[in-house]
Enzyme design. Sequence first.
Site: not given
Lengths: 121, 474
Positions: B400-401
């Site tokens: 994600n990040d």
Amino acid sequence: MPDLLTGVLAAAGTSETSNLVTNLAILVLAGFVGYAVISKVPNTLHTPLMSGTNAIHGIVVLGGLLLLAEGEDLGTGTTVILFIALLFGVINVIGGFVVTDRMLEMFKTKPTPKGDAEGDA
Amino acid sequence: MQLTTPLASVLTDVDFKACLYILSFGLFIYGLSGLTGPKTAVRGNRIAAVGMVIAVVTTLLVEDFNNPVLIIVGMVLGTAIGVPAAQRVKMTAMPQMVALFNGVGGGAVALISWAEFRQTGGFDGVATYIAIFSVFSAIVGSVSFWGSNIAFGKLQGLISGGSISLGPLQLPVQALVAAGTLACGVAIVADPQSEIVIVGLLVLSAVFGLLLVLPIGGADMPVVISLLNAFTGLAAAAAGVSLDNQALIVAGMIVGASGTILTQQMAVAMNRTITSVIVGGFGGDSVAPAGGGDGEQGTVRSTSAADVAIQMAYANQVVVVPGYGMAVSQAQHAVREMAKLLESKGVTVKYAIHPVAGRMPGHMNVLLAEADVPYDQLKEMDDINGEFNRTDVSLVIGANDVTNPDARTKPDSPIYGMPILNVDESQSVIVLKRSMNSGYAGIENPLFFNPKTSMLFGDAKGSIESVTEELKVL
């Protein structure tokens, strides 16, 4: 300068102060050696590197062994403390090396792509 | 000084033992330099292990061997615990295993200092520097032990992976505990008698270790594990100086140096300083400033396994971007199966590895290596980022990040400036995710709302397996 260096190296084991100086010299040099060796390790191998260095710092087990093997009449308290330290150290060393070996074995297989076509479920 | 045989006198000679120690740390350095490549790494690790055996044997070469039973029992028991643990641990659980092994190492250093204190009557009649180095290793060892145990607990899911802190009181309390620890240390060096002080020192540094790691969230774990590893190394080196053992000094210092480099590299990869990681930041469960609540910014396009299969089957190049989600659902073998199938259809498959993907440095590489993914398909961030514009499909699996474009474009984002994988430059992006919950950092990811992006919801392993099934019937 050379005088100072030989003085430092020759003084090993003669007195406490020079022991300190020798050991500090080793400490600093080892730091730079570590830096030089480790900077070349690629990202891919960072987990095995950590786990390998992790095993190596298990060398603290020597401290426990040294104090246990050389110590007479340690007393119950100290003996128990050292025994736990020894146990911890051995777990660190053995576990660390075995786990690193397992990981690295996986990296070793098939350096070229498409080495295996079928076979593993 | 009872020398039974000439051999014994040689074996227990100080200089002879010193030479063996030099041999052993030489093997450590040589072994570690083998870790620079996957081909020499296995041998390198074994060479280092040989160095360790030599160091242990050398230590046991004493004239009057005390406590032999205890030593043998300790070594056998330690082996009986360590080997099965190391052999059975799943590759996905590797971060917590390393944290645990690191912790016991730190604990050992702290206990050795304590025993040293007791044996010398509180460093009575011992050179001051020995007391100083021993106190240092007691503090750092204890911090490392408790910190590592917390890291283990967080990674294992025993305690919340989010940030646990005292809020605004965190820093003052931490400073107070640190001051107390230092005061105990000074007292030990100055006044050689009171055992209560060393116990106080160990307890306070334990509290400090807890305060240090509890506020740090899962996303920052690679940095923390690496930092604690460096701590234990430095503590071991300090113990080496206080015990006058050169093998300990060199080995400990090398680990200290390597841990420091790794920590630094991890921090750089997240565009953060080590200090900001420790002081605590977005690693916790603090809610993202963007969006507010669970409000969504735009529409998310959901897709099906069949669509994903078709999209990838007709692609020229697919780049797989693995993250912690792949580790959690243990999808690495399923990913490999799918990749093989794609390759048989003439699709080029590559893997883009962000330096801090997962929970420890190189975590993804280990998992993919376990699944027999060829080493040269694993691409580091700088090598793959130029290729995304030539990539048809980027398959983001539980990452994600490290793919969040806010890091490039949105200066008020907590991760602004962090180097990311530019998956949004590829023709299309498929994100495998369990739900629309934000990632570990708790930050919204605009990638999910990008028109190029489609989401395949569900457990990563299950999703990949159904994609594979669809690929088979294509």
